[in-house]
Design a protein around this motif. Sequence first.
Motif, short mmCIF file in Angstrom:
data_model
loop_
_atom_site.label_atom_id
_atom_site.label_comp_id
_atom_site.label_asym_id
_atom_site.label_seq_id
_atom_site.Cartn_x
_atom_site.Cartn_y
_atom_site.Cartn_z
N PRO A 1 1.26 -20.83 -15.99
CA PRO A 1 1.93 -21.69 -16.97
C PRO A 1 3.11 -22.43 -16.36
O PRO A 1 3.69 -22.00 -15.36
N GLY A 2 3.48 -23.55 -16.97
CA GLY A 2 4.61 -24.32 -16.48
C GLY A 2 5.94 -23.63 -16.66
O GLY A 2 6.91 -23.95 -15.96
N ASP A 3 6.04 -22.69 -17.58
CA ASP A 3 7.26 -21.93 -17.80
C ASP A 3 7.45 -20.95 -16.65
O ASP A 3 6.65 -20.03 -16.45
N GLU A 4 8.54 -21.11 -15.87
CA GLU A 4 8.75 -20.29 -14.69
C GLU A 4 9.00 -18.83 -15.01
O GLU A 4 8.95 -17.98 -14.12
N LYS A 5 9.26 -18.49 -16.26
CA LYS A 5 9.48 -17.10 -16.65
C LYS A 5 8.16 -16.38 -16.93
O LYS A 5 8.15 -15.18 -17.17
N LEU A 6 7.05 -17.12 -16.90
CA LEU A 6 5.73 -16.54 -17.14
C LEU A 6 4.95 -16.50 -15.85
O LEU A 6 5.21 -17.28 -14.90
N TRP A 7 3.96 -15.62 -15.78
CA TRP A 7 3.12 -15.48 -14.59
C TRP A 7 1.70 -15.86 -14.96
O TRP A 7 1.42 -16.34 -16.05
N TYR A 8 0.79 -15.70 -14.03
CA TYR A 8 -0.61 -16.09 -14.26
C TYR A 8 -1.23 -15.32 -15.42
O TYR A 8 -0.91 -14.14 -15.65
N PHE A 9 -2.08 -15.99 -16.17
CA PHE A 9 -2.81 -15.45 -17.31
C PHE A 9 -1.91 -15.10 -18.48
O PHE A 9 -2.33 -14.42 -19.41
N GLU A 10 -0.66 -15.58 -18.47
CA GLU A 10 0.23 -15.39 -19.60
C GLU A 10 0.40 -16.72 -20.33
O GLU A 10 0.20 -17.80 -19.74
N SER A 11 0.75 -16.65 -21.61
CA SER A 11 0.97 -17.89 -22.36
C SER A 11 2.07 -17.66 -23.38
O SER A 11 2.47 -16.52 -23.63
#
Length: 356
Positions: A346-356
Amino acid sequence: MLLIQAASSLLPAAIVREVSHTSPQSSQLRSFAPCAEFGLYSQLYGGAPPALSLAAPCKINLFLRILGKRQDKFHELASLFQTVSLADTLDFWEEPSDESAPLCSMEVSQDSIGREDIPTDETNLVMRALQLFAEKTGEKRRIHCRLHKAVPAQAGLGGGSGDAATAMHAANRLAGFPATQHQLIEWSGELGSDVSFFFSQGSAYCTGRGEIIKPVAPLPAILVYLIKPPFGCSTPDVFRALGLQPGDELVGEDPFEMLRIFQQSPYGAPYVNDLEGPAFKVAPKLRTLRDDIARFGFQHVMMSGSGSTIFAIGSPSAEVINSWQSEVTQKHAGVTIFEQRFCSRPGDEKLWYFES
């Protein structure tokens, strides 16, 4: 000096049960529930659920140009890296600071691929990433990680690098994000050339030794098969077979033009890997495997990185769609085939892969 401790010898091995979680991009992403019989998540923490569970995807090189060999003896490359949905799972537990206890520790799940060959001391990139983050930030909280390894080693898939980036993101997240994304990218370069890439959104043009990252727009979640033979390829051996001397250049296609075409469509783009020829010298069976897969009508078939994984883009011809995998595994003993897709962060840098 930071205290580091491996967990593998502290308690009897935990028994775990897989629970599949599907996402729009992959049905391969896994997390773990307690064993129904023993109620254990972790060798150290028993049935206590982790504070954080993250997936660490692997990567392939959609093109890999070796531009030359530098005077410092490193090779200058230009490559388009792409994350793929085949992923390791990392679970993290945290504890308050305690000077008498190890700052970080790790274990490996019982059903991890190649578990017997995975170290749990400071030689593991996960441990090095956790230690490096603590050194850079002064963070004192203790972190324990359980790694479930699904990405094969010595495969040209960057599995260890993805794990390291995931561990560093997790440590930053558990600490309340004291470090910026830019800092994590800079620090991760100390761990290995590929680690920084995983802080992108999953598609990036990489130069230098691979540590100079230029993020590009994420590519669509197209179908890709990863075909891993039972043997690996030694990256140093492959580069030695390439045979470049310091100051030598390798003439080939313009990587900027290749990148431009890939951004228009991954299907019609030029798939080039300058390490295929050298890898085939090191492991001649790899050429045979690549050629056999190419017969099935995929849009593109190529080796990833320095090998030994071969990837195939898209679907095979209709007449072999139900038979090609059995043909490959019957002819090439020990080959494993993973059906996956390109994935993105995701484009949100606080999230990682497969998160939304």
